[in-house]
Design a protein around this motif. Structure first.
Motif, PDB file in Angstrom:
ATOM      1  N   ALA A   1      33.036  29.970  39.791  1.00  0.00           N
ATOM      2  CA  ALA A   1      32.691  31.398  39.783  1.00  0.00           C
ATOM      3  C   ALA A   1      33.208  32.065  41.025  1.00  0.00           C
ATOM      4  O   ALA A   1      33.708  33.213  40.996  1.00  0.00           O
ATOM      5  CB  ALA A   1      31.179  31.570  39.672  1.00  0.00           C
ATOM      6  N   GLN A   2      33.095  31.381  42.153  1.00  0.00           N
ATOM      7  CA  GLN A   2      33.596  31.962  43.379  1.00  0.00           C
ATOM      8  C   GLN A   2      35.109  32.168  43.309  1.00  0.00           C
ATOM      9  O   GLN A   2      35.635  33.211  43.742  1.00  0.00           O
ATOM     10  CB  GLN A   2      33.233  31.062  44.578  1.00  0.00           C
ATOM     11  CG  GLN A   2      31.732  31.050  44.889  1.00  0.00           C
ATOM     12  CD  GLN A   2      31.364  30.057  45.999  1.00  0.00           C
ATOM     13  OE1 GLN A   2      32.214  29.220  46.409  1.00  0.00           O
ATOM     14  NE2 GLN A   2      30.119  30.098  46.499  1.00  0.00           N
ATOM     15  N   ASP A   3      35.811  31.165  42.753  1.00  0.00           N
ATOM     16  CA  ASP A   3      37.267  31.310  42.620  1.00  0.00           C
ATOM     17  C   ASP A   3      37.612  32.500  41.710  1.00  0.00           C
ATOM     18  O   ASP A   3      38.536  33.285  41.984  1.00  0.00           O
ATOM     19  CB  ASP A   3      37.862  30.018  42.046  1.00  0.00           C
ATOM     20  CG  ASP A   3      37.718  28.838  43.018  1.00  0.00           C
ATOM     21  OD1 ASP A   3      37.526  29.116  44.224  1.00  0.00           O
ATOM     22  OD2 ASP A   3      37.797  27.690  42.552  1.00  0.00           O
ATOM     23  N   LYS A   4      36.859  32.606  40.609  1.00  0.00           N
ATOM     24  CA  LYS A   4      37.135  33.700  39.650  1.00  0.00           C
ATOM     25  C   LYS A   4      36.884  35.071  40.285  1.00  0.00           C
ATOM     26  O   LYS A   4      37.656  36.017  40.100  1.00  0.00           O
ATOM     27  CB  LYS A   4      36.252  33.532  38.414  1.00  0.00           C
ATOM     28  CG  LYS A   4      36.574  34.521  37.316  1.00  0.00           C
ATOM     29  CD  LYS A   4      35.778  34.204  36.065  1.00  0.00           C
ATOM     30  CE  LYS A   4      36.113  35.162  34.949  1.00  0.00           C
ATOM     31  NZ  LYS A   4      35.344  34.831  33.728  1.00  0.00           N
ATOM     32  N   SER A   5      35.762  35.129  41.055  1.00  0.00           N
ATOM     33  CA  SER A   5      35.463  36.406  41.703  1.00  0.00           C
ATOM     34  C   SER A   5      36.512  36.755  42.744  1.00  0.00           C
ATOM     35  O   SER A   5      36.916  37.931  42.883  1.00  0.00           O
ATOM     36  CB  SER A   5      34.065  36.368  42.327  1.00  0.00           C
ATOM     37  OG  SER A   5      34.013  35.376  43.347  1.00  0.00           O
ATOM     38  N   ALA A   6      37.000  35.708  43.430  1.00  0.00           N
ATOM     39  CA  ALA A   6      38.050  35.979  44.415  1.00  0.00           C
ATOM     40  C   ALA A   6      39.313  36.465  43.728  1.00  0.00           C
ATOM     41  O   ALA A   6      39.986  37.404  44.194  1.00  0.00           O
ATOM     42  CB  ALA A   6      38.329  34.706  45.235  1.00  0.00           C
ATOM     43  N   ARG A   7      39.606  35.842  42.586  1.00  0.00           N
ATOM     44  CA  ARG A   7      40.796  36.270  41.825  1.00  0.00           C
ATOM     45  C   ARG A   7      40.657  37.703  41.332  1.00  0.00           C
ATOM     46  O   ARG A   7      41.590  38.504  41.386  1.00  0.00           O
ATOM     47  CB  ARG A   7      41.025  35.301  40.671  1.00  0.00           C
ATOM     48  CG  ARG A   7      42.348  35.532  39.942  1.00  0.00           C
ATOM     49  CD  ARG A   7      42.623  34.409  38.941  1.00  0.00           C
ATOM     50  NE  ARG A   7      41.601  34.335  37.926  1.00  0.00           N
ATOM     51  CZ  ARG A   7      40.686  33.380  37.863  1.00  0.00           C
ATOM     52  NH1 ARG A   7      40.660  32.421  38.785  1.00  0.00           N
ATOM     53  NH2 ARG A   7      39.773  33.365  36.916  1.00  0.00           N
ATOM     54  N   ILE A   8      39.454  38.052  40.839  1.00  0.00           N
ATOM     55  CA  ILE A   8      39.205  39.420  40.331  1.00  0.00           C
ATOM     56  C   ILE A   8      39.343  40.423  41.455  1.00  0.00           C
ATOM     57  O   ILE A   8      39.935  41.523  41.302  1.00  0.00           O
ATOM     58  CB  ILE A   8      37.826  39.504  39.680  1.00  0.00           C
ATOM     59  CG1 ILE A   8      37.810  38.693  38.364  1.00  0.00           C
ATOM     60  CG2 ILE A   8      37.428  40.951  39.385  1.00  0.00           C
ATOM     61  CD1 ILE A   8      36.442  38.550  37.753  1.00  0.00           C
ATOM     62  N   VAL A   9      38.807  40.056  42.616  1.00  0.00           N
ATOM     63  CA  VAL A   9      38.887  40.969  43.758  1.00  0.00           C
ATOM     64  C   VAL A   9      40.338  41.182  44.157  1.00  0.00           C
ATOM     65  O   VAL A   9      40.783  42.310  44.437  1.00  0.00           O
ATOM     66  CB  VAL A   9      38.067  40.409  44.943  1.00  0.00           C
ATOM     67  CG1 VAL A   9      38.342  41.208  46.209  1.00  0.00           C
ATOM     68  CG2 VAL A   9      36.575  40.448  44.618  1.00  0.00           C
ATOM     69  N   ALA A  10      41.117  40.068  44.115  1.00  0.00           N
ATOM     70  CA  ALA A  10      42.528  40.198  44.471  1.00  0.00           C
ATOM     71  C   ALA A  10      43.260  41.081  43.480  1.00  0.00           C
ATOM     72  O   ALA A  10      44.060  41.952  43.848  1.00  0.00           O
ATOM     73  CB  ALA A  10      43.173  38.795  44.546  1.00  0.00           C
ATOM     74  N   GLU A  11      42.957  40.885  42.198  1.00  0.00           N
ATOM     75  CA  GLU A  11      43.601  41.720  41.155  1.00  0.00           C
ATOM     76  C   GLU A  11      43.197  43.181  41.325  1.00  0.00           C
ATOM     77  O   GLU A  11      44.017  44.105  41.188  1.00  0.00           O
ATOM     78  CB  GLU A  11      43.226  41.223  39.772  1.00  0.00           C
ATOM     79  CG  GLU A  11      43.834  39.868  39.413  1.00  0.00           C
ATOM     80  CD  GLU A  11      43.371  39.399  38.049  1.00  0.00           C
ATOM     81  OE1 GLU A  11      42.520  40.124  37.438  1.00  0.00           O
ATOM     82  OE2 GLU A  11      43.847  38.345  37.562  1.00  0.00           O
ATOM     83  N   ALA A  12      41.924  43.413  41.627  1.00  0.00           N
ATOM     84  CA  ALA A  12      41.445  44.783  41.790  1.00  0.00           C
ATOM     85  C   ALA A  12      42.142  45.456  42.958  1.00  0.00           C
ATOM     86  O   ALA A  12      42.519  46.634  42.904  1.00  0.00           O
ATOM     87  CB  ALA A  12      39.937  44.805  42.001  1.00  0.00           C
ATOM     88  N   ARG A  13      42.312  44.686  44.060  1.00  0.00           N
ATOM     89  CA  ARG A  13      43.004  45.280  45.197  1.00  0.00           C
ATOM     90  C   ARG A  13      44.460  45.606  44.863  1.00  0.00           C
ATOM     91  O   ARG A  13      44.984  46.673  45.261  1.00  0.00           O
ATOM     92  CB  ARG A  13      42.955  44.292  46.369  1.00  0.00           C
ATOM     93  CG  ARG A  13      41.544  44.183  46.982  1.00  0.00           C
ATOM     94  CD  ARG A  13      41.532  43.143  48.089  1.00  0.00           C
ATOM     95  NE  ARG A  13      40.193  43.089  48.707  1.00  0.00           N
ATOM     96  CZ  ARG A  13      39.830  42.195  49.627  1.00  0.00           C
ATOM     97  NH1 ARG A  13      40.742  41.279  50.034  1.00  0.00           N
ATOM     98  NH2 ARG A  13      38.608  42.189  50.157  1.00  0.00           N
ATOM     99  N   ALA A  14      45.118  44.689  44.062  1.00  0.00           N
ATOM    100  CA  ALA A  14      46.507  44.955  43.668  1.00  0.00           C
ATOM    101  C   ALA A  14      46.583  46.219  42.790  1.00  0.00           C
ATOM    102  O   ALA A  14      47.449  47.077  42.954  1.00  0.00           O
ATOM    103  CB  ALA A  14      47.084  43.762  42.944  1.00  0.00           C
ATOM    104  N   GLN A  15      45.636  46.355  41.824  1.00  0.00           N
ATOM    105  CA  GLN A  15      45.615  47.542  40.944  1.00  0.00           C
ATOM    106  C   GLN A  15      45.334  48.810  41.740  1.00  0.00           C
ATOM    107  O   GLN A  15      45.875  49.883  41.471  1.00  0.00           O
ATOM    108  CB  GLN A  15      44.560  47.368  39.856  1.00  0.00           C
ATOM    109  CG  GLN A  15      44.931  46.309  38.812  1.00  0.00           C
ATOM    110  CD  GLN A  15      43.840  46.160  37.756  1.00  0.00           C
ATOM    111  OE1 GLN A  15      42.793  46.814  37.861  1.00  0.00           O
ATOM    112  NE2 GLN A  15      44.096  45.279  36.787  1.00  0.00           N
TER     113      GLN A  15
END
Length: 509
Positions: free
Chosen positions: A36-50
């Protein structure tokens, strides 16, 4: 002992299982947490890119909108500048027009002042001219005006007298023409050429002794018979014959029937005469009604009012130039129906109009006026259709045609009355009359050929144009008419038409 061992082993196994379960569950939970932590980190990274992409797109959109706004502002400024230039040019044009109008107004004012001066000069010259004319003529202006008015009045009176004389002459000519038409109509109604044939009835007696019995002591029987029937009894030296004279054919028939009954019975006295005459009237009325019903049936016109059927039956005893009027009406009805069917007109209206067109002759010796007008009044009184009334009234062209059925009735009437043999005229007499008409026409100088047409009711004459001019053609027509009236006997009237034709023929070679 063994049981206790087994139970302890079981408990130990259960405890080990639980411990293992906790360990496994803890490991699985740790693994899930890490995932879950990895997924949240990935989502945060994607959100920052968007977010970075959106910021870039927003900046691009802002730049684009700024450029569009600047372009639109530039276009607006150019339009405003163009409009400003046009307004400036318009103001300059208006200023120029205002200057021109001011110049024209000034010129007009100058022209008006010039015209006013010229008008004053003309007035002065006119006054000087009037004074000079008065001095030369020795008359004042009022005297000259009075003389001029007198001259104009005399000229107007002269023109008025000429116009009055012209109107009087034209009225006299029209009055003479109307008088001739009235005389012709009266002659046609009375039928002067056939009075002896149409107004008398001959009754044959078994012997001359019967004449005395008809006359009676001191003439009382003949007076009673004449008074009861309304006809005149003529008893002269003609052997075994009594003549009944009267214009009413129904009364003559009543008198004939009554006299025949009295002669057959032998009892002739005033009381018996009155009784027999009443019976004869009843018999004649019955015959009249039956004749009218039969004529309506033969013509195919049912539903006529009883009064009109009775008047129609009275025509059984009426003749016109030897032609029975009732049979003529039935024949006219058939002809009118055929013509109307061919032309697509109202067949029933033409048929009724043809049957009733001469119904006025049933009472024309009792009512004043031409029989066509009398018949139209009778038809209108019994609520006949307008087409029928107009056909009756206009069949001698005494009124204008108002529908196509009216001239159809007139044509059918002419066909029935004008055909050879229709009016008591043999074929030899008919042909002889046509030949006489042509001979009279061709006896005049300048006539080239003549043709008797319309069953002898019209003569068309061709003249040589080099010998007869237009004025002579009118005179020739009058001379031919006068000679026909003096030389021939004919029913109705004859139309004389003189035709003068000039042709110029050349040939191109």
């Amino acid at each position: 002992m063994d049981a206790l061992v087994v139970a302890g082993a079981a408990v130990l196994a259960a405890a080990v299982g639980v411990a293992v379960g906790f360990v496994v569950r803890g490991a699985w939970a740790g693994q899930s947490l890490k995932s879950a932590q990895d997924k949240s980190a990935r989502i945060v990274a994607e959100a920052r890119a968007q977010q970075k992409d959106m910021i870039l797109e927003a900046k691009d959109e802002k730049l684009r909108l700024q450029r569009e706004a600047e372009e639109e502002a530039r276009v607006k400024r150019a339009e405003m500048q163009s409009l400003e230039r046009r307004l400036i040019a318009r103001d300059e044009q208006l200023d120029q027009r205002a200057d021109l109008l001011e110049e024209k107004s000034r010129k007009i004012n100058d022209r008006e002042r010039d015209l006013e001066r010229e008008r004053g000069e003309l007035t002065r010259l006119s006054q000087e001219r009037v004074v000079a004319l008065e001095r030369v003529s020795g008359l004042s202006a009022e005297d000259a005006k009075a003389m001029l008015l007198d001259a104009i009045r005399d000229e107007a009176e002269h023109d008025a007298v000429k116009l009055a004389r012209s109107i009087e002459r034209r009225a006299r000519e029209e009055a003479q023409e109307k008088a001739r038409e009235i005389i012709v109509t009266a002659m046609q109604r009375v039928a002067a050429d056939h009075t002896a044939e149409h107004t008398v009835t001959v009754v044959h007696l078994p012997s001359d002794e019967m004449k005395g019995r008809i006359i009676g002591r001191e003439g009382r029987n003949i007076r009673a018979l004449e008074q009861a029937t309304g006809v005149d009894l003529i008893i002269d030296d003609t052997p075994e014959t009594v003549v009944l004279s009267g214009f009413d054919p129904v009364r003559r028939e009543t008198a004939r029937l009554a006299l025949t009954k009295l002669i057959a019975d032998g009892r002739i006295h005033p009381g018996r005469i009155e009784e027999v005459v009443n019976k004869a009237k009843a018999e004649v009325e019955l015959v009249i009604r039956q004749a009218g019903e039969q004529a309506a049936y033969d013509a195919g016109v049912p539903g006529l009012p009883p009064e009109m059927v009775k008047l129609l039956g009275r025509l059984k005893y009426r003749t016109s130039y030897g032609q029975n009027v009732l049979l003529h009406c039935v024949e006219t009805s058939h002809l009118a129906a055929i013509i109307a069917a061919e032309l697509g007109a109202d067949v029933q209206a033409a048929k009724i109009g043809g049957l009733l067109h001469d119904i006025g002759k049933a009472v024309d010796h009792e009512v004043e006026g031409p029989h066509a007008a009398i018949g139209a009044q009778i038809a209108q009184k019994h609520n006949m259709p307008f087409k029928v009334v107009n056909g009756i009234a206009a069949h001698h062209q005494e009124v204008e045609f108002s529908c196509i059925e009216a001239p159809i009735v007139q044509v059918a009437d002419a066909i029935s009355a004008s055909r050879p043999g229709a009016r008591g005229e043999t074929m030899e007499t008919y042909v002889k009359r046509l030949e006489d008409l042509q001979a009279i026409a061709e006896s005049f100088t300048g006539v080239e050929r003549s043709f008797a047409v319309q069953a002898g009711r019209e003569v068309r004459i061709l003249v040589r144009p080099e010998e007869i001019d237009d004025l002579s053609a009118s005179r020739l027509a009058r001379d031919i008419v006068r000679k026909i009236e003096d030389s021939l006997t004919y029913p109705g009237q004859i139309k004389v038409t003189v035709i003068r034709e000039t042709r110029a023929v050349e040939y191109a070679k």
